[in-house]
Design an enzyme around this catalytic site. Sequence first.
Site, mmCIF file in Angstrom:
data_model
loop_
_atom_site.group_PDB
_atom_site.id
_atom_site.type_symbol
_atom_site.label_atom_id
_atom_site.label_comp_id
_atom_site.label_asym_id
_atom_site.label_seq_id
_atom_site.Cartn_x
_atom_site.Cartn_y
_atom_site.Cartn_z
ATOM 1 N N LYS A 41 -31.358 2.987 -64.985
ATOM 2 C CA LYS A 41 -31.538 3.941 -66.093
ATOM 3 C C LYS A 41 -31.486 3.254 -67.454
ATOM 4 C CE LYS A 41 -30.219 8.632 -64.692
ATOM 5 N NZ LYS A 41 -29.278 9.729 -64.978
ATOM 6 N N SER A 133 -26.620 13.970 -72.565
ATOM 7 C CA SER A 133 -26.497 12.606 -73.098
ATOM 8 C C SER A 133 -27.841 12.075 -73.591
ATOM 9 C CB SER A 133 -25.980 11.652 -72.021
ATOM 10 O OG SER A 133 -24.724 12.030 -71.582
HETATM 11 P P1 ADP Z 1 -26.157 11.683 -64.003
HETATM 12 O O1 ADP Z 1 -26.894 10.397 -64.225
HETATM 13 O O2 ADP Z 1 -25.409 11.731 -62.700
HETATM 14 O O3 ADP Z 1 -26.949 12.936 -64.246
HETATM 15 P P2 ADP Z 1 -24.698 12.421 -66.410
HETATM 16 O O4 ADP Z 1 -23.689 11.579 -67.116
HETATM 17 O O5 ADP Z 1 -25.926 12.796 -67.154
HETATM 18 O O6 ADP Z 1 -24.997 11.624 -65.089
HETATM 19 O O7 ADP Z 1 -24.014 13.751 -65.904
HETATM 20 C C1 ADP Z 1 -22.892 13.735 -65.044
HETATM 21 C C2 ADP Z 1 -22.635 15.144 -64.543
HETATM 22 O O8 ADP Z 1 -22.240 15.961 -65.639
HETATM 23 C C3 ADP Z 1 -23.855 15.840 -63.915
HETATM 24 O O9 ADP Z 1 -23.384 16.647 -62.852
HETATM 25 C C4 ADP Z 1 -24.386 16.696 -65.034
HETATM 26 O O10 ADP Z 1 -25.085 17.830 -64.537
HETATM 27 C C5 ADP Z 1 -23.078 17.095 -65.705
HETATM 28 N N1 ADP Z 1 -23.270 17.465 -67.111
HETATM 29 C C6 ADP Z 1 -23.749 16.706 -68.104
HETATM 30 N N2 ADP Z 1 -23.778 17.394 -69.277
HETATM 31 C C7 ADP Z 1 -23.306 18.635 -68.982
HETATM 32 C C8 ADP Z 1 -23.105 19.837 -69.749
HETATM 33 N N3 ADP Z 1 -23.420 19.908 -71.034
HETATM 34 N N4 ADP Z 1 -22.621 20.915 -69.112
HETATM 35 C C9 ADP Z 1 -22.337 20.868 -67.791
HETATM 36 N N5 ADP Z 1 -22.502 19.780 -67.016
HETATM 37 C C10 ADP Z 1 -22.978 18.682 -67.591
#
Ligand code: ADP
Length: 166
Positions: A41, A133
């Site tokens: 990523k 993110s």
């Molecule tokens: P990944 O690469 O596994 O998607 P992330 O860091 O983007 O990693 O997200 C980790 C987890 O947190 C995932 O389950 C994602 O859906 C959740 N997540 C991220 N942002 C939010 C948010 N604003 N509200 C609820 N869940 C979130």
Amino acid sequence: MRIGLYPGTFDPLTLGHLDIVRRAAGLVDKLVIGVAINNTKSPMFSLKERIQMIDEEISLIEKETGTQILTHPFEKLLIDCAKDVKANVIIRGLRAVSDFEYEYQMVGMNRVLSDTIETVFLMADSNYQSIASKLVKEIARLGGYTGEFVPNSVQKRLMTLSQFKK
Ligand code: ADP
């Protein structure tokens, strides 16, 4: 003892992630935040930085909830990471319908790989549900203000990075 694994890339940690951490901590005795190395990523922050940012924020939640929370880097299959940390439950956050399809497939395939670990989905508070993110990074890269979406410690790092890029 209930051990939860909350995996993600956390590039960077947002207020949405922290809201899920707080909720998850209320459900388990110990919460492990699995930080995926995820070089495919091309993360903006190194693994070390992503872990530091999480470590800076979790001690307060530990105090508030009384649940032990720790970080754990991982590069292998999620299900193997869950076994390594002896998790009984994987915690994921759900934002929009768009998250659902991917998560649905992942649970289905993980269940074939191991049928002993359940996945639980949590929703963040409505104020944080739209935070991603990916968008935080885009705003920061374009010089916008991201302080409403991330904790202060992350905001400081984003500001340093975006100043550096200009
Ligand atoms: P990944 O690469 O596994 O998607 P992330 O860091 O983007 O990693 O997200 C980790 C987890 O947190 C995932 O389950 C994602 O859906 C959740 N997540 C991220 N942002 C939010 C948010 N604003 N509200 C609820 N869940 C979130």
